[in-house]
Design an enzyme around this catalytic site. Sequence first.
Site, PDB file in Angstrom:
ATOM      1  N   ASP A   1       1.141  -2.031 -13.893  1.00 24.79           N
ATOM      2  CA  ASP A   1       0.206  -1.154 -14.609  1.00 24.79           C
ATOM      3  C   ASP A   1       0.243   0.262 -14.044  1.00 24.79           C
ATOM      4  O   ASP A   1       0.156   1.242 -14.791  1.00 24.79           O
ATOM      5  CB  ASP A   1      -1.228  -1.699 -14.537  1.00 24.79           C
TER       6      ASP A   1
ATOM      7  N   ASP B   1       1.590  -7.486 -10.783  1.00 30.40           N
ATOM      8  CA  ASP B   1       0.628  -7.173 -11.847  1.00 30.40           C
ATOM      9  C   ASP B   1       0.093  -5.757 -11.663  1.00 30.40           C
ATOM     10  O   ASP B   1       0.086  -4.935 -12.589  1.00 30.40           O
ATOM     11  CB  ASP B   1      -0.514  -8.202 -11.771  1.00 30.40           C
TER      12      ASP B   1
ATOM     13  N   ASP C   1       0.836  -1.211   0.000  1.00 35.54           N
ATOM     14  CA  ASP C   1       0.000   0.000   0.000  1.00 35.54           C
ATOM     15  C   ASP C   1       0.870   1.261   0.000  1.00 35.54           C
ATOM     16  O   ASP C   1       0.671   2.181  -0.800  1.00 35.54           O
ATOM     17  CB  ASP C   1      -0.993  -0.015   1.175  1.00 35.54           C
TER      18      ASP C   1
HETATM   19 MG    MG Z   1      -2.218  -6.528 -15.854  1.00 34.16          MG
END
Ligand code: MG
Length: 354
Positions: free
Chosen positions: A248, A244, A220
Amino acid sequence: MTTHRIALIPGDGIGTEVVPAACRVLKRAGSRHGIDWDFEEFDWSCERYTREGSMMPEDGLEQLGAHDAILLGAVGYPGVPDHVSLWGLLIPIRRAFRQYVNLRPIRVFQGVPSPVRDAHPGEVDFVVVRENVEGEYGEIGGRLNRGFPDEMAVQESVFTRAGVTRVAEYAFGLAERRRGRLTSATKSNGIVHTMPFWDEIVAEVAAGHDKVAWDQEHIDALAAKFVLDPSRFDVVVASNLFGDILSDLAAAVAGSIGIAPSANLNPERAYPSMFEPVHGSAPDIAGRGIANPVGAIWSAALMLDHLGHPEAAEDITSALTAALASADVLTPDLGGTASTDEFTDHLLGLLDEA
Ligand code: MG
Ligand code: NAI
């Protein structure tokens, strides 16, 4: 002359527009560095799925196994659910070929404004190393009591000593070849079994790499720092799910989804690795010849590096940096008017000058 056998999977939508651009750049870089390409193209895609009922033929993985690497565009087609393309093609390739490292370099370039105020060109330059075959994306679990008030779902995370060790080893090795800094993403305050295990193994691996300065951050707080202070990072290592999401977020900090590359690596080179831009098939602009090919071309540069040609890879990333900075020939997603081919022509010109 070295010859590399490359499997091309352009896929759907703009995948079929950016992969040919990447091949043109590979050929030009190859002719300057004594590398010959033996490309074999496969039509595996969601379009194939709608026609023939599967993303790839039954012996698809066997066919790919004969190649040195795989260059993929993007898969996704309106009407075909995302989990079909993911579990019918991408995940089988990643798992069968033990591509346990997912590598996502992030840079803020001159000419590609970041939405983050303090993300300056040349300062933000880091790599997310995501564990790519285990962790939170396990297949162990199930659902019970469907349709009843006590309906439930269970999904197990699986972290193995071998799996965490090898991805951490890769990340520390990469940090040694870069600026010598590493951050490990964790959440060992809240996730009390797997994440302390991850932390312990990362610390063990760190002990063998004393030239790397490293720390660990809860996911976080780390997400906030990606936005507030992105230039502090060099290599970030993370589990499958954390990596993942972080990658992004990092691509968004870099300013455009069209430029982000990725590599799915089998570092031992026992199996082919797979290189693909981060973006999808972009059905909203497909067929118009205006897709930004930078993500695919940068992915091809990562492939060159993996195949043992770092100088050729560096030529391409330098030419990309120059092309983006010159601002006169950019695709519409970056505010320009150039087509995919016009941008690629411009880039080939810059490569010749390198
Ligand atoms: Mg992704
Ligand atoms: P997307 O990445 O295809 O597009 C998102 C937005 O960014 C669109 O407005 C698109 O026009 C733009 N964009 C993306 N790449 C661009 C490029 N190279 N040049 C210029 N503009 C670009 O993501 P979206 O729309 O969520 O998904 C579309 C399809 O792609 C879906 O079927 C999805 O499942 C699939 N997909 C496949 C991926 C893969 O093959 N690894 C990854 C992400 C999505």
